[in-house]
Scaffold this active site. Structure first.
Site, PDB file in Angstrom:
ATOM      1  CG  HIS A   1      12.191 -29.779  -6.967  1.00  0.00           C
ATOM      2  ND1 HIS A   1      12.320 -28.809  -5.660  1.00  0.00           N
ATOM      3  CD2 HIS A   1      12.503 -28.954  -7.975  1.00  0.00           C
ATOM      4  CE1 HIS A   1      13.010 -27.814  -6.105  1.00  0.00           C
ATOM      5  NE2 HIS A   1      13.865 -28.053  -7.252  1.00  0.00           N
TER       6      HIS A   1
ATOM      7  NE  ARG B   1      13.202 -23.356  -6.418  1.00  0.00           N
ATOM      8  CZ  ARG B   1      12.944 -22.366  -7.034  1.00  0.00           C
ATOM      9  NH1 ARG B   1      11.049 -21.875  -7.055  1.00  0.00           N
ATOM     10  NH2 ARG B   1      13.434 -21.980  -8.612  1.00  0.00           N
TER      11      ARG B   1
ATOM     12  CE1 TYR C   1      16.237 -39.501 -28.060  1.00  0.00           C
ATOM     13  CE2 TYR C   1      16.712 -36.861 -27.704  1.00  0.00           C
ATOM     14  CZ  TYR C   1      15.956 -38.402 -28.232  1.00  0.00           C
ATOM     15  OH  TYR C   1      15.620 -37.303 -29.642  1.00  0.00           O
TER      16      TYR C   1
END
Length: 823
Positions: free
Chosen positions: A83, A37, A127
């Site tokens: 992931h 991680r 967006y």
């Protein structure tokens, strides 16, 4: 529960200490977080989430030449395939790789709102759009050539790369930061051009030391530029893998008319501009609450698409060095970057130094080049084998046609070809798929040329695999390629030994100043050079801005680095550094003294005594009051005097302090002068040392309506200067005053007092000094002492200042002569 079930349960029970189980489980969890991680791989410098983002974008075909895709589409691809840790963390990683203030060399080309250096958050992933930068493609180049190992994804349905075959030294190039369980990593970005030079040198010189590598890699090169002010620390963290360095904003002083401004154009890495603005506002407010002047009049953010521009406008005559020093101390305009070069090396967390990180990348590139060459060798050998079979078939094409025509089926044809013309199964299959057009002479020549090229590739590949030097040459040439394509100039300047900020005293220029105090308690410091030399009898210039009938009360000559002991009408002593008083032009009003010391209601400043910066605590201070009293006290009694003040002497209601002198020893003599023209010279030993709260003893007996105006120390190398309120002045020798006992009425020191006016001041002067006179209406004139006649003790003097009607001299000061033109 049945006996059989109980027996089975007992077989599976493990007798183990709870603490051991928890310790092992925690360590396994910690290691999992560290490796999978938070900590980057030493080879490609990527955390798993970053690697998966780039690999997914490559699978989606999001090259730099392709159209953008919605970030949500990319995040979904990464989360669904590789992931499964939440979309927020993936999007945060994607956004950071697209920010030019976070990454020295951006890996993602973002379109839309990806946040700002002002701490503005990015728009939602639905967006924004993204694709890979050109430079990112060099991190994935050759991944299809078996250059890296692949592992199963989280559910075993897909394969993902263990590491990218990057040609870029991304770990040092872009840096990285991350926090795991019990471990953190923080590596700063570097300049790619410098890194290429360092890697090439290390390849040629494997025994090179860190100082050798620093000939090429000068230090971190941050996305936001700025200045590293302690370059001497760089070698330490390059050698040990941990340390810190200090970055400072880049700024310039811009002068505009009578004002100046600090213009910040670059800020430290990982610092938000809006944080700096808020910190400056907080600093100004804190200074105001402490009744101190910050020196800042305005703050504007003029940043735009062309670059950063933060304007800190300063007040007129503000101490620029002090303000800059304070801002660097109290805001993030100067910031510290801590370094922990923790990485995953050989699947284990490891702290590595600069050379270790560089060797890890070089070893990775050697492995990539080796695997790629093996892949290309096998591919060339396979194709050469096929081409050899095709050439053999073309040369015996009649036989081949006959075999195929007489075979019962395709399988039989392939078998007959292998047995008759001596080809392998792969060659036989290729021959069977050969088109008739390939029998042309041109196509036959192409096969021959192709075989020749393939044999050369095979030869070259074998040479590379057998020769380490050839591998290194390939790596260097590929480094040169990325340097030529992506290398740029350094952004961050490196300086040395500038990290320790100076104290306020160190930033002050120790110049001569004039402390001007008004009747209503306004005080300011004025450079003595503000007052030009004039001829005796001149009309003067404006010396102090007067309003509401305010008059000049006292004028004191001092040095900027001296301390000021302020004696008030209440018999209290205050102490503050002279440099804290705002430096202003002579035509300004100054600030009220309440901004500097804490006065009680009705308490007024009566005199200000400059003392040495060390306090002069081995000396004494003699206080002289209007009613003729004197008190001698050790300066050590005032060592704890602060802006809140302490008691200096007890005064009667109608008495006040008018002067104070610093006395070194009891052998010194002093001269007291009164308003109506009397003077008394006595030894300082006549006044014994008293405690702070004592009231003092009689110094001179005064006649009706008379009062003390000044006291001076006797110095026979100097002369006594007497100035009257109507502008008259004279000099007299100290020897013309005989020594008397303390407590007498003294001697007459002037005549025609009604004509020339009351004595305003009596001062000890030298030939090469100037007299600076202030009138009640705010006029000031500076004349050479040498232009004032030396006369007898009982004389009226000569006109020194011609005053306007109704104006009077209120105070005077002696300043050192300056070589200035007469005005």
């Amino acid at each position: 529960m049945s006996e059989n079930n109980e027996e089975m349960l007992e077989k599976h029970l493990v007798d183990r200490r709870f603490t051991d189980e928890m310790k092992e489980s925690y360590l396994l969890y910690s290691l999992s977080v560290i490796v999978s991680r938070a900590i980057p791989d030493a080879r490609d410098g990527l955390k798993p989430v970053q690697r998966r983002i780039l690999y997914s974008m490559d699978e989606l075909g999001l090259k730099h030449t392709s159209a953008y895709k919605k970030s949500a589409r990319i995040i979904g691809e990464v989360m669904g395939k590789y992931h499964p840790h939440g979309d927020a963390s993936i999007y945060d990683a994607l956004v950071r790789m697209a920010q030019d203030f976070s990454m020295r060399y951006q890996l993602v080309n973002g379109q839309g709102n990806f946040g700002s250096i002002d701490r503005d958050p990015p728009a939602a992933m639905r967006y924004t759009e993204a694709k890979m930068q050109t430079i990112s493609e060099y991190m994935l180049q050759d991944i299809e050539k078996d250059t890296v190992a692949f592992n199963d994804n989280f559910d075993g349905s897909l394969r993902e790369p263990e590491v990218l075959p990057t040609r870029l030294p991304n770990l040092l190039m872009n840096g990285v930061s991350g926090i795991a369980v019990g471990m953190a990593t923080s590596i700063p970005p570097h300049n790619l051009r410098e890194l290429v030079g360092g890697f090439k040198y290390l390849i040629d010189n494997p025994e090179a030391t860190v100082p050798d590598l620093m000939q090429y890699i000068k230090g971190p090169d941050l996305p936001t530029g700025g200045i590293i002010v302690d370059g001497e620390r760089i070698r330490d963290f390059y050698e040990t893998g941990r340390g810190k360095f200090t970055t400072r904003a880049k700024y310039e002083i811009v002068e505009n008319k009578n004002k100046s401004a600090i213009v910040v154009t670059e800020i430290p890495y990982n610092v938000s501009k809006i944080d700096i603005i808020e910190q400056i506002v907080a600093y100004v407010k804190r200074m105001r609450d402490m009744k101190k002047d910050s020196g800042i009049s305005d703050l504007r953010d003029e940043s735009d698409r062309r670059g950063m521009r933060l304007v800190i406008e300063l007040k007129r005559n503000a101490n620029q060095n002090r303000i800059i020093n304070d801002l660097l101390k109290h805001t993030s305009l100067q910031s510290t970057f801590s370094i922990q070069m923790n990485v995953i090396d050989n699947k284990k967390p490891s702290l590595m130094n600069l050379k270790g990180l560089m060797n890890a990348f070089i070893n990775h590139r050697v492995e990539v080049v080796t695997r790629r060459t093996n892949y290309e060798l096998k591919k060339a050998e396979k194709r050469a084998h096929i081409v050899e079979g095709l050439i053999k078939a073309v040369q015996g094409i009649d036989t081949v046609i006959e075999i195929i025509r007489n075979s019962d089926n395709p399988q039989d044809a392939l078998k007959n070809l292998q047995e008759t013309i001596g080809v392998s199964a792969e060659q036989a299959k290729a021959i069977s798929e050969m088109r008739l057009i390939s029998l042309s002479k041109l196509e036959i020549n192409k096969l021959t040329d192709e075989l020749k090229d393939l044999n050369e590739k095979i030869k070259w590949a074998n040479e590379v695999l057998e020769n380490t030097d050839k591998k290194m040459e390939i790596i260097k040439s590929e480094l040169d390629e990325i340097d030529k394509k992506f290398g740029d100039d350094r952004r961050t300047e490196i300086t040395f030994n500038l990290s320790n900020l100076k104290s306020n005293e160190e930033l002050i220029e120790d110049e001569d100043i004039v402390i001007v105090l008004s009747q209503y308690g306004y005080i300011m410091a004025v450079p003595s050079t503000e007052y030009k030399v004039q001829g005796r009898g001149g009309k003067g210039v404006k010396g102090l801005k007067i309003s509401d009938n305010d008059n000049v009360l006292d004028v004191i000559f001092a040095r900027r680095k001296s301390k000021l002991m302020i004696i008030t009408s209440a018999g209290k002593a205050y102490q503050l550094p002279a440099y804290e008083i705002e430096l202003a032009a002579k035509n300004r009003k100054g600030k009220h003294v309440a901004n500097y010391v804490s006065l009680s209601d009705g308490e007024k400043i009566k005199t200000v005594v400059p003392i040495g910066l060390d306090g002069d605590y081995d000396k004494f201070v003699m206080f002289f009051t209007k009613k003729g009293k004197v008190k001698k006290t050790s300066l050590r009694e005032f060592a704890n005097a602060r802006k809140s003040g302490i008691k200096a002497l007890n005064l009667k209601e109608d008495d006040e302090v008018v002067d104070a002198l610093i006395i070194s020893n009891d052998s010194e003599e002093v001269l007291i002068v009164t308003k109506r023209g009397m003077a008394l010279k006595f030894s300082s030993s006549d006044a014994r040392a008293m405690g702070r709260t004592a009231g003092g003893v009689i110094a001179i007996k005064l006649k009706s309506k008379d009062e003390v105006v000044n006291a001076v120390k006797i110095d026979n190398n100097k002369k006594l200067l007497i100035v009257t309120e109507n502008g008259y002045a004279k000099r007299a020798k100290f020897s013309s005053y005989r020594l008397q006992s303390r407590g007498g009425i003294g001697l007459k020191t002037i005549k025609d007092i009604n004509k020339i006016g009351n004595i305003v001041a009596a001062l000890s002067v030298e030939e090469n000094q100037n007299l600076l006179s202030f009138s009640k209406n705010g006029k000031a004139i500076r004349v050479p002492i040498s232009s004032i006649n030396t006369l007898g003790r009982v004389t009226q003097g000569v006109i020194t200042v011609r005053l306007d009607k109704g104006d009077l001299i209120s105070s005077v000061i002696i300043v050192n002569a300056e070589e200035e033109e007469e005005i």
